[in-house]
Write an enzyme that holds these catalytic residues in place. Structure first.
Site, short mmCIF file in Angstrom:
data_model
loop_
_atom_site.label_atom_id
_atom_site.label_comp_id
_atom_site.label_asym_id
_atom_site.label_seq_id
_atom_site.Cartn_x
_atom_site.Cartn_y
_atom_site.Cartn_z
N LYS A 1 -89.97 28.34 1.99
CA LYS A 1 -89.83 27.01 1.39
C LYS A 1 -89.22 26.09 2.44
O LYS A 1 -88.50 26.52 3.34
CB LYS A 1 -88.95 27.06 0.14
N ASP B 1 -68.39 7.34 2.09
CA ASP B 1 -68.80 8.74 2.13
C ASP B 1 -69.98 8.92 1.18
O ASP B 1 -70.27 8.03 0.36
CB ASP B 1 -67.61 9.61 1.72
N GLU C 1 -80.08 25.10 -3.47
CA GLU C 1 -80.52 26.45 -3.80
C GLU C 1 -79.91 26.92 -5.11
O GLU C 1 -80.56 27.60 -5.90
CB GLU C 1 -80.14 27.41 -2.66
#
Length: 1127
Positions: free
Chosen positions: A637, A456, A571
């Site tokens: 962006k 993973d 973010e």
């Protein structure tokens, strides 16, 4: 007017992007109309073409080779197994016929209105119940030939004519093995039951007509209205009806479902969210129509209908309105109506149940025991054939079979199980890998045979902690050590007068087509930081009195417990960085957001439009209006590939993006465009009309937005680092050098997965990366696979959707191509797809696979792999508890495989073959003895001696082989290339096994014939003579096999020798020669004479000395690779 929106620009770009497909499709390929045309373009490695056969449209040329005629040879060589398993599977399917899953209508708060009976909402992970436990465990034991053989031999001793020795000599070892296995399985079952009970007993609040009541998770039904508090697990799949948040939205954590730790935004149904009070949910007549349960966790289709309204209210439901089971509420309190329970929930449908894993070494030993059994039968037939099948030959034949049953010693299973327990103890006690837990003690040797490692990403290779590392303005770059300069510029910028004046100045400058005068560094930093602080989807949340409330007043803005919620950790990292340099996001709702300056002043902005990030656009945008000035600004962006063509000309963006990518940073380009009121009004009018268009809505909306994305002012380039786990890079390099191929399977976005593959050095710097284009049908998959085939030595990056299409039509070809890649990255994989990839590798390569992960979404993959490793991380312990081995850090896997995997395999191989040698040598002596006594089926040694031979006389020295090691741990880690030899299985093969057979026959013949020749005058003492030489030979053979001595090995040798000498003195009645000289006892004076001592020594020397000479010569002239390093 909407239909008149020009589509030329967007369609041209689409044609450019997909010219590869369209040119071929229009020129000579039509997948729907001409399927046979695919046959003109061969996909296979060879030059074979597809046969134009409608019946074989989706089959493979190479696969058709397997359709051979099935005759008697096929049946005898394993076909009977296939037929038997097919019949069993058919019976199981008939007995366990699954209920057909259907779409359903669910009435709010009225479970009794459901027309069908739905499964109980309980978690059940147990493999057995009280009735199936004993039969199930016995079946798992006796389905292997080794154990079944022991059972048959033990049962034969109940027949008087076949009885050879005492019953306890056969039943005690078998009973010990079964008892240990049953106790271990029972303990595991009890643990699973307790965990299930804990989950099923969790209490939840249920809304009823009479108010709120508490119910257990297992008692929740379809149609119930359930209240879930913050940080509480969602018990079943629900539709989001209502929330305490005023904006009608909440965040949930899905790390246990899809492995992503970023929070997902969910929206409540508008009709129910607008109701004045919670109790009004029962005053309306409404229902939810939900599609049938399915595996896909990223999609949902349904409708909400309120019948008592005039006109009726209909709302479409999508994935944004769902709350899947096993996710956790991250903000506020939510109310949902249950639509799926128990086995029909998304999390359970994507979970594969644990299987009983069997190691490759056990399977190899099982095959060897079959060969030994065949040799035993042949030897018994030969013994009776030489005797001309006189008298009751059939009975004598079976007696010979039982006599030679020691060829397959039952102590083999006992020693191997004890050895595996010892390996597990050593792994857990290793101070270099603290916290490691062995949960499946039956497969430690698998750690030394691995070829594929499937890992993973989030939480396994990375810590999932985003850190802002770099801000580049074109002429100047700021790193972590110069962020204080940015902070001082921001403070200075907002201190030089009111922000309105600054904004007005900036607005006036940006109204011109392009800046005529170079801006100062301070103003450029100010604009870049402001853009980063505004262009996002982050929401600040404040903790107060145990509840989560969105900040609404200025006094709340100073709360130290502020946290940020977002669907992307990137973010959050950007907003946290703007806070660290002085510009703080303090409040946000659906229509506005507020920033706080270093001086404490609040800047308010109205959100006019948001263009969310998508995998296709690779960018997100926002249009805001500053309340104090009324200025409208469009901020955007995105990835450099998407932004490079829409920003103003520059000569540094491409170069700096490459530099940051080489550092392993995730880059984002930030730009802006100032809009006048007229420009925005014109855009808004066209945008709303495009959204109402019936035909080509997506294209028209994209065309309108594209008209705005022109000549944007480039502000800055940001670099964010997803911190890798400690020592991930050297660990991956170690595994690659060991010959292990690494595949990364993640549910994350393609761009993120590619970036981590580069930064972690999963893909080396000099390797190319082939990004598999999105494909939706057979034709596109065919073309893309052909394009991929022409690439050499490049890593593959493919999405889950494209992977599913490829596996549907070209499974064999895809796996063959992918296995040739040095690394493979599969992104957007569901838990079921991860397990499917593991199974494909097992089926197509026949190599051993290992899966490693840390989240609930990795459980299926871990359980499907031959060896599952779980990491205890931020995503909980679900993967760790379901795994075979649990570690605390990814870097520990290097030592776990290179050192413990190597030792476990090497030791078990040596131990297994030595135990078989111990049985074969005594069977060879029995064969010689029987041939001397006219081929009579008479045992050479009595039952007690046989038990003592397998236990106290030789068990401790033989078992001490579990302490042996051929290479020091430091050497194994320094030269991981040594691991490659283990995967070839040379330590335990038919070649090594044949060598041990020859050694056993030679030594058995020498011992028995030597005893008979040298002690012809003392024939009555042949048992003591031969048995003494046998014990000495076995002890010397252990010393010959050992590569690194341990003090316990020396102690075991002398202890066993002392026990044997003591038994000679005190148990002399057992050293007669059985029924041939019944009552003959051992003369103690005889064994103390010099002739006895030198003759026994001579026999032992002749049996062992040639082997020592051969071993010396081999080490001298043909040393193994590890012995070269050791020297």
């Amino acid at each position: 007017m909407a239909d008149g929106i020009p589509l030329d620009s967007i369609r041209k770009s689409l044609r450019r992007n997909h010219y590869y497909y369209h040119s071929v499709r229009h020129s000579r390929l039509s997948v729907d109309d001409e399927p046979s045309s695919l046959d003109e373009m061969p996909l296979m490695m060879s030059d074979e073409a597809f046969e134009n056969d409608e019946n074989d449209y989706q089959t493979l040329p190479r696969a058709r080779v397997n359709h051979r005629r099935r005759g008697l040879g096929w049946f005898l060589l394993g076909g009977w197994k296939v037929l038997w398993s097919s019949c069993c599977d058919c019976l199981v399917r008939m007995c366990r016929r699954k209920k057909e899953l259907k779409a359903r209508t669910v009435w709010l708060g009225h479970p009794e209105k459901c027309e069908e009976k739905f499964p109980k909402n309980s978690i059940h992970n147990q493999k057995y119940n009280i009735f199936t436990f004993v039969p199930g465990v016995l079946y798992q034991q006796f389905k292997f030939f080794l154990n079944l053989y022991f059972l048959v031999v033990a049962c034969s001793q109940f027949v008087p004519s076949l009885k050879i020795g005492y019953l306890y000599t056969y039943w005690a070892p078998l009973g010990f093995v079964l008892a240990v296995t049953m106790v271990r399985e029972a303990v595991d079952e009890v643990r699973r039951h307790r965990r299930d009970q804990e989950m099923n007993s969790q209490l939840y609040t249920k809304l009823t007509l009479r108010g709120k009541i508490q119910v257990k998770s297992s008692d929740i039904q379809v149609g119930d209205l359930i209240i879930v508090e913050k940080n509480q697990r969602i018990p079943a799949d629900m539709i989001f009806m209502r929330t305490s948040e005023k904006n009608g939205a909440c965040f949930i954590r899905t790390d246990q479902l899809d492995g992503e730790t970023d929070w997902k935004l969910k929206m409540a149904v508008g009709c129910t969210q607008r109701l004045p009070a919670v109790g009004d949910l029962f005053s309306i007549n409404a229902f939810v129509y939900a599609q049938k349960p399915q595996l896909d966790i990223h999609s949902f289709e349904g409708n909400f209908t309120r019948e008592d309204a005039d006109p009726q209210i209909h709302e479409s439901l999508s994935i944004e309105n769902t709350l899947w089971a096993s996710t956790v509420v991250a903000s506020g309190t939510v109310i949902g109506v249950v639509i799926y329970t128990g086995k029909e929930t998304r999390s359970v449908l994507n979970t594969s149940y644990a299987k009983n894993k069997v190691g490759l070494l056990d399977l190899e030993l099982n095959r060897l025991t079959k060969a030994l059994f065949f040799a035993q039968l042949v030897l018994s037939i030969v013994m009776e054939a030489v005797h001309s099948f006189v008298g009751p030959w059939l009975r004598n034949l079976f007696r010979f079979v039982v006599l030679f049953s020691y060829i397959i010693p039952i102590s083999l299973r006992v020693n191997l199980d004890m050895g595996k327990a010892a390996y597990g103890w050593m792994i857990m006690k290793d101070e270099n890998i603290p916290g490691t837990v062995v949960r499946t003690s039956t497969i430690p040797e698998e750690l030394g045979r691995l070829v594929y490692l499937l890992t993973d990403k989030t939480g396994t290779l990375t810590q999932n902690e985003m850190i802002f590392k770099r801000l580049h303005l074109g002429t100047v770059s700021y790193g972590t050590d110069t962020m204080d300069e940015i902070q001082s510029h921001i403070i200075q910028s907002y201190a030089q007068g009111s922000s309105s004046g600054d904004s007005a100045t900036a607005s006036q400058k940006s109204q011109t087509p392009g800046p005529k005068v170079r801006k100062s560094v301070s103003s450029r930093i100010h604009e870049a930081v402001k853009a980063i602080a505004l262009c996002h989807n982050v929401t600040p949340v404040y903790e107060a009195c145990g509840e989560t409330e969105t900040a609404e007043a200025e006094q709340d803005f100073t709360d130290d417990n502020r946290t940020y919620q977002a669907s992307s950790p990137d973010e959050v990292a950007l907003v946290q960085w703007t806070e660290s340099v002085g510009l703080t996001l303090v409040n946000r709702d659906l229509g506005s957001l507020q920033l706080k300056t270093p001086a404490g002043q609040i800047l308010s902005f109205n959100i006019l439009q948001i263009f969310p990030f998508t995998s296709e656009s690779k960018r997100m945008g926002i249009i805001v209006r500053e309340e104090s000035t009324g200025d409208i600004t469009f901020y955007m962006k995105g990835a450099d590939v998407a932004m490079a063509s829409i920003v103003q000309y520059n000569d540094w963006l491409e170069e700096e993006c490459g530099n940051m990518a080489r550092e392993g940073l995730r880059t984002l380009v930030v730009a802006k465009k100032s809009l006048s009121e007229e420009q925005y009004q014109d855009f808004e009018s066209r945008y709303n009309q495009a959204k109402l268009s019936i035909h080509d809505r997506t294209l028209k909306v994209a065309a309108v937005v594209e008209s705005l994305e022109r000549e944007l002012e480039l502000l800055c380039l940001t670099g964010v680092e997803d911190q890798l786990q400690t020592d991930v890079r050297p660990t991956l390099e170690l595994l690659r050098n060991a010959g292990i191929k690494i595949w990364m399977l993640t549910g994350d976005k393609l761009e993120t997965a590619t970036c981590i593959a580069k930064s972690s050095h999963l893909v080396s710097r000099n390797q190319d990366i082939h990004v598999f284009r999105p494909v939706t049908n057979r034709g596109e998959a065919h073309l893309e696979l052909n394009a991929f085939r022409r690439k050499h030595d490049c890593a593959l990056v493919i999405s889950g959707d494209s992977l599913e299409v490829c596996l549907r039509y070209y499974e064999h070809e895809f796996v063959e191509l992918a296995c040739q890649c040095p690394a493979v990255v599969c992104c957007r994989c569901s838990p079921t797809q991860k397990a499917q990839i593991v199974t494909l590798l097992q089926q197509h390569t026949a190599n051993r696979t290992c899966a490693i992960g840390d989240g609930g979404n990795d459980v299926s993959m871990i359980q499907a792999a031959d060896c599952g490793i779980g990491i205890e991380g931020k995503e909980g312990k679900q993967a760790s508890l379901a795994a075979d081995f649990s570690i605390t850090q990814f870097k520990h896997i290097g030592r776990l495989l290179m050192v413990h995997g190597r030792n476990s395999y090497k030791r078990s191989a040596a131990l297994g073959q030595f135990v078989m040698h111990r049985g074969m040598i005594i069977s060879a002596m029995q064969a010689v003895f029987s041939s001397i006594f006219y081929f009579a089926s008479v045992p050479l040694y009595q039952g007690f001696l046989m038990v003592g031979y397998a236990t106290i006389y030789t068990m401790f020295p033989v078992f001490s082989l579990v302490l042996d090691e051929d290479v020091k741990p430091e050497m194994a880690l320094l030269y991981p290339e040594l691991y490659k030899d283990l995967t070839k299985g040379r330590s335990l093969s038919f070649k090594t096994f044949l060598v041990w057979v020859l050694v056993s026959v030679y030594q058995g013949g020498i011992l028995m014939y030597g005893a008979l020749v040298l002690f012809e005058s003392e024939f009555v003492h042949v048992v003591a003579i031969s048995f003494t030489a046998l014990i000495l030979t076995e002890l010397l053979m252990v010393a010959l096999t050992v590569r690194t001595w341990h003090w316990l090995m020396v102690l075991a040798e002398f202890f066993s020798l002392g026990c044997y000498l003591a038994s000679l003195a005190f148990l002399n009645e057992y050293f007669g020669i059985g029924r041939v000289s019944f009552g003959a006892f051992l003369d103690l004076n005889f064994i103390t004479t010099w002739p006895f001592l030198w003759k026994v020594s001579s026999i032992t020397l002749v049996s062992c000395l040639p082997l020592y000479i051969i071993k010396y010569l081999k080490r001298k002239f043909s040393p193994s690779s590890y012995s070269k390093l050791a020297s």
